[in-house]
Design an enzyme around this catalytic site. Structure first.
Site, PDB file in Angstrom:
ATOM      1  N   LEU A 384       0.820  -1.213   0.000  1.00 32.11           N
ATOM      2  CA  LEU A 384       0.000   0.000   0.000  1.00 32.11           C
ATOM      3  C   LEU A 384       0.850   1.257   0.000  1.00 32.11           C
ATOM      4  CD1 LEU A 384      -2.768  -1.112   2.515  1.00 32.11           C
ATOM      5  CD2 LEU A 384      -2.883  -1.084   0.034  1.00 32.11           C
ATOM      6  N   ASP A 506     -27.675 -44.091 -12.923  1.00 30.03           N
ATOM      7  CA  ASP A 506     -26.344 -44.105 -13.537  1.00 30.03           C
ATOM      8  C   ASP A 506     -25.392 -44.777 -12.536  1.00 30.03           C
ATOM      9  OD1 ASP A 506     -24.014 -43.244 -15.078  1.00 30.03           O
ATOM     10  OD2 ASP A 506     -23.759 -41.732 -13.516  1.00 30.03           O
TER      11      ASP A 506
HETATM   12  C1  GDG Z   1      -0.264  -6.731   4.363  1.00 35.69           C
HETATM   13  C2  GDG Z   1       0.438  -7.340   3.153  1.00 35.69           C
HETATM   14  C3  GDG Z   1      -0.805  -5.754   1.699  1.00 35.69           C
HETATM   15  C4  GDG Z   1       3.978   2.024   7.757  1.00 35.69           C
HETATM   16  N1  GDG Z   1       4.788   2.716   8.562  1.00 35.69           N
HETATM   17  C5  GDG Z   1       4.035   3.615   9.225  1.00 35.69           C
HETATM   18  C6  GDG Z   1       2.733   3.483   8.797  1.00 35.69           C
HETATM   19  N2  GDG Z   1       2.719   2.489   7.891  1.00 35.69           N
HETATM   20  C7  GDG Z   1       1.537   2.024   7.162  1.00 35.69           C
HETATM   21  C8  GDG Z   1       1.630   2.379   5.701  1.00 35.69           C
HETATM   22  C9  GDG Z   1       0.734   1.330   5.057  1.00 35.69           C
HETATM   23  C10 GDG Z   1       0.871   0.127   6.003  1.00 35.69           C
HETATM   24  O1  GDG Z   1       1.458   0.598   7.197  1.00 35.69           O
HETATM   25  C11 GDG Z   1       1.774  -0.945   5.425  1.00 35.69           C
HETATM   26  O2  GDG Z   1       1.062  -1.602   4.423  1.00 35.69           O
HETATM   27  P1  GDG Z   1       1.722  -2.577   3.345  1.00 35.69           P
HETATM   28  O3  GDG Z   1       0.716  -2.873   2.312  1.00 35.69           O
HETATM   29  O4  GDG Z   1       2.905  -1.908   2.773  1.00 35.69           O
HETATM   30  O5  GDG Z   1       2.249  -3.880   4.121  1.00 35.69           O
HETATM   31  P2  GDG Z   1       1.807  -4.983   5.278  1.00 35.69           P
HETATM   32  O6  GDG Z   1       1.721  -4.348   6.599  1.00 35.69           O
HETATM   33  O7  GDG Z   1       2.811  -6.050   5.163  1.00 35.69           O
HETATM   34  O8  GDG Z   1       0.337  -5.538   4.915  1.00 35.69           O
HETATM   35  C12 GDG Z   1       0.570  -6.296   2.066  1.00 35.69           C
HETATM   36  C13 GDG Z   1      -1.554  -5.298   2.925  1.00 35.69           C
HETATM   37  O9  GDG Z   1      -1.599  -6.323   3.910  1.00 35.69           O
HETATM   38  C14 GDG Z   1      -2.995  -4.896   2.580  1.00 35.69           C
HETATM   39  O10 GDG Z   1      -3.699  -5.936   2.005  1.00 35.69           O
HETATM   40  O11 GDG Z   1      -0.626  -4.647   0.837  1.00 35.69           O
HETATM   41  O12 GDG Z   1       1.190  -6.854   0.946  1.00 35.69           O
HETATM   42  O13 GDG Z   1       1.717  -7.838   3.530  1.00 35.69           O
HETATM   43  O14 GDG Z   1      -0.600   1.751   5.058  1.00 35.69           O
HETATM   44  O15 GDG Z   1       1.190   3.702   5.526  1.00 35.69           O
HETATM   45  N3  GDG Z   1       1.731   4.268   9.245  1.00 35.69           N
HETATM   46  C15 GDG Z   1       2.047   5.205  10.175  1.00 35.69           C
HETATM   47  N4  GDG Z   1       3.305   5.359  10.638  1.00 35.69           N
HETATM   48  C16 GDG Z   1       4.315   4.609  10.203  1.00 35.69           C
HETATM   49  O16 GDG Z   1       5.443   4.771  10.657  1.00 35.69           O
HETATM   50  N5  GDG Z   1       1.074   6.014  10.619  1.00 35.69           N
END
Ligand code: GDG
Length: 733
Positions: A384, A506
């Site tokens: 994301l 059958d």
């Molecule tokens: C799983 C799947 C899939 C990160 N650091 C901070 C912060 N974040 C937020 C980001 C983003 C989220 O965390 C991370 O999302 P991702 O999609 O990159 O990864 P996963 O946590 O591994 O999630 C993944 C997801 O589920 C959804 O289906 O995309 O592939 O592994 O939103 O913004 N937010 C804040 N501070 C931070 O330091 N506030």
């Protein structure tokens, strides 16, 4: 508005404790945001682990009462269960395997047992809350057994599941000792959603190979129901990111965060400098050491960028108690130290590294101040962060470098994609990004923003729930045609009061299960006994109507007082009489067709030929399912050309292709049989395509029953041969 129960491992809130007083903080995570509109209307519940480990009932009640106001229903798990279910099976077995880290995958029976137990606890909690016909939407790999556990107890519910991580290729998935349990668990759903077509494809391929179910497009036919699989790439709350980006851009210098001030200093030293950003949880799937190595490779090979570019890397602590994660932290710390030590100067740090999480506004500051996002996971369900970076670019300037192993790369066609394992590929992409002209950047950002803003997280959630509703309607229609207790009682009553009955049954797939080798399907004691009892009343006639050859059918069921119809009607053996040949044709045609079938046997391991009097049959149930289906299509085309203008036709049964003399089929055979007698109760049961002839030809008031879920002319549906036997047994009582 419909009632929906959302189920995920964690609730979308965080509970804080201070001197035995609890407060609740809503989470701003993607899932919580996307489902807000379903959740906030008060007509929905969210079930998940509270995050609190407590055995104290008083404390649990306190937390439950607090959460009730948020429409959340907590699950309480003890330390031991959490360790084995969450750290163990979820994150020590499924997470690494599904991300292709087979070397990290642990298989421990105790992990599995806890996973099973927690999935059961979740199921029971759902059952205690679910009203009739509610919609239940289950999320992610921690809860893959829940759909089927739920289906068994509550067939009335609409059940959907979304997997947030990749579904691996069959060759990797098959490593999992409990692979069948996991697949069967998911098949309790009406709809299963994935981020990308590849994950859906891998899942379908595992279903076909492990359970042998037929799949047409995105529909899996299990014995009893259809399960739909589709792709719903998860989006973000675009507006929130875009609006916040606008807001932070207006902040005065004094209002700026500590990180932002550091960034300002970085640009003050040289406004031409470029900032590259990466944000991820500290997880081995995110490719952090590989990214650092690629950056080192880039700086080494392109010294002209020294002091000109820095990588700001935000890694968020994750699963800190797990050894692999501790090792990863150590490796990353060391690499950052080495690179900064080797290349850094007094005024320039190649890597600016933060190991912490940031408040939302600061995250947006990072997104909007960075020129390039360098997101290079080795595997990632979606990612994301890539979408958030694009959404935050209010000035439309920026370049996204994205791993081709992230689900998001399938959607963001304008990103510069890289193979994260190739240092050169990443380094080249960095150079390309640094030199991309602004107009191109703007064009790309606008195109990607357009996509992300349209297909946002609300649309994602709505699309999934709408699809689930449409499917549930289809399921209802199918269910309406199913033999239920009422229709069963009526059928038995009609049979009992009839003066003359005939049952067309059958054999394979109807009275007996399928065997990989057709000759192994010999009737078992239970079946022989059942048929015998069924045949006892003077006024009941049994006709076994099959595509099998007369020899086998005769050996298995001859001389027992049943009428046998073999080879789809080419042969008939009236009860207690000899075989009569109904099709009269020469068999010269076989000389041309058989060598073709033989070539298919040679090229399709596991397949075999059956030579019957009036037909040749190619069986491929034992062959690899995909190869078998492919070859069956080829064979049809090859043979169709050859038999044109001959009195031959091709029949496609269940994992068989049959070339036979035309003008005979089960329907004609059944009709002809009926000509000589009148019956006031006619029942026909069959499972495959060839039985459709019988269903179509029989008089309107006959009771026709299709075994399985495929579309049929039959009036009713029944699940499988077991239920057929049960129904027939009821007629004998
Ligand atoms: C799983 C799947 C899939 C990160 N650091 C901070 C912060 N974040 C937020 C980001 C983003 C989220 O965390 C991370 O999302 P991702 O999609 O990159 O990864 P996963 O946590 O591994 O999630 C993944 C997801 O589920 C959804 O289906 O995309 O592939 O592994 O939103 O913004 N937010 C804040 N501070 C931070 O330091 N506030």
């Amino acid at each position: 508005m419909q009632r929906i129960i959302i189920v995920s491992n964690r609730l979308p809130v965080t509970i804080k404790e201070n001197k035995e007083e609890y407060t609740i903080q809503a989470s701003a995570g993607g899932l919580a945001t996307g489902l807000k509109s379903f959740h906030k209307n008060g007509n929905s519940t969210w079930i998940g682990w509270s995050g609190i480990i407590s055995n104290d009932k008083k404390e649990q009640n306190k937390i439950s009462n607090l959460l009730e106001k948020e429409n959340c229903s907590p699950i309480f798990l003890d330390k031991n269960l959490i360790k084995k279910y969450y750290d163990g099976y979820s994150n020590g077995t499924l997470w690494p395997l599904f991300h292709y880290f087979t070397e990290f995958t642990e298989f421990k029976n105790s992990y599995w047992e806890s996973y099973y137990e927690v999935n059961k606890i979740f199921t029971e909690t759902i059952i205690s809350q679910a009203q009739k016909n509610d919609t239940v939407w289950i999320h992610d790999y921690q809860l893959m057994l829940v759909p089927n556990m739920l289906r068994e107890k509550r067939p009335d519910l609409k059940i959907g599941f979304f997997l947030h991580i990749p579904f691996p290729s069959y060759e990797v998935f098959r490593i999992l000792p409990k692979r069948n349990d996991i697949i069967k668990g998911l098949l309790g759903c009406d709809l299963i959603g994935f981020h990308t077509y590849d994950y859906a494809r891998h899942f379908i391929s595992s279903v076909k190979r492990l359970l042998g179910y037929d799949v047409e497009f995105n529909t899996i036919s299990t014995e009893s129901r259809k399960v739909y699989v589709d792709v719903f790439p998860m989006g973000i709350d675009y507006k929130k990111f875009n609006d916040t980006s606008l807001k932070v851009s207006h902040k005065s210098v004094r209002e700026r965060s500590e990180i932002q001030q550091q960034i300002d200093k970085f640009f003050m030293q040289d406004p031409e400098r470029k900032l590259m950003l990466s944000i991820d949880r500290l997880d081995y799937t995110k490719g952090i050491p590989q990214r650092l190595k690629a950056f080192r490779f880039f700086i080494k090979n392109h010294p002209e960028y020294k002091e000109k570019v820095s990588l700001i890397m935000l890694t968020v602590p994750s699963r800190v108690d797990v050894e692999q994660y501790q090792n990863l932290k150590k490796e990353v710390d060391e690499l950052v130290g080495q690179i900064n030590g080797e290349f850094g100067t007094i005024s320039w740090n190649p890597i600016i590294y933060f190991y912490r999480s940031l408040p939302f506004d600061n995250l947006i500051e990072l997104y909007s101040s960075s020129d390039i996002a360098l997101l290079t996971p080795l595997r990632d369900g979606m990612n994301l962060v890539a979408k958030e970076f694009i959404a935050s670019k209010i000035n439309k300037k920026g370049v996204l470098i994205l791993s081709e192993m992230a689900g998001a790369s399938k959607e963001l066609g304008q990103a510069t994609t890289v193979n994260p394992y190739s240092l050169r590929s990443v380094s080249n992409a960095i150079v390309k990004a640094l030199n991309m002209d602004e107009q191109k950047q703007e064009e790309d950002i606008i195109t990607m923003q357009d996509r992300i803003s349209r297909y946002d997280v609300f649309r994602w959630a709505n699309d999934f729930v709408s699809a689930l509703n449409i499917i549930a309607k289809k399921q209802e229609e199918h269910l309406a045609g199913k033999i239920n207790d009422v229709t069963k009682q009526e059928l038995i009553a009609n049979y009992k009061k009839s003066s003359k009955s005939i049952l067309f049954l059958d054999y394979d797939g109807t009275l007996q299960r399928f065997f990989k080798v057709p000759q192994n399907a010999k009737p078992d004691e239970e079946l022989l006994d059942l048929l015998k009892k069924l045949n006892e009343p003077e006024n009941t006639e049994i006709v076994i109507i099959s595509g099998r050859d007369k020899q086998t059918l005769g050996d298995w069921l001859g001389n027992q007082g049943y009428t046998l119809i073999a080879e789809h009607g080419a042969w008939i053996k009236p009860r207690n009489e000899n075989w009569i040949e109904k099709a009269h044709s020469n068999t010269d045609w076989k000389k041309n067709i058989k060598p073709i079938l033989e070539s298919y046997v040679d090229r399709t391991p596991g397949s075999l030929i059956e030579d019957k009097t009036h037909s040749l049959t190619w069986h491929y149930r034992k062959a690899d399912i995909e190869l078998g289906n492919l070859r069956a299509r080829e064979l049809r085309t090859d043979v169709a050309n050859l038999i044109a203008n001959q009195k031959l036709e091709i029949l496609e049964g269940s994992k068989v292709i049959e070339i036979k003399v035309s003008g005979i089929n089960k329907g004609y055979a059944a009709l002809e049989y009926l000509k000589n007698n009148s019956y006031d109760f006619i029942l026909a049961i069959g499972d495959d395509w060839t039985d459709e002839y019988t269903f179509k030809e029989l008089p309107n008031d006959s009771i026709t029953i299709k075994v399985g879920t495929d579309k049929s002319h039959a009036k009713y549906y029944i699940n499988d041969y077991i239920q057929v036997r049960e129904l027939l047994k009821n007629l004998t009582l």
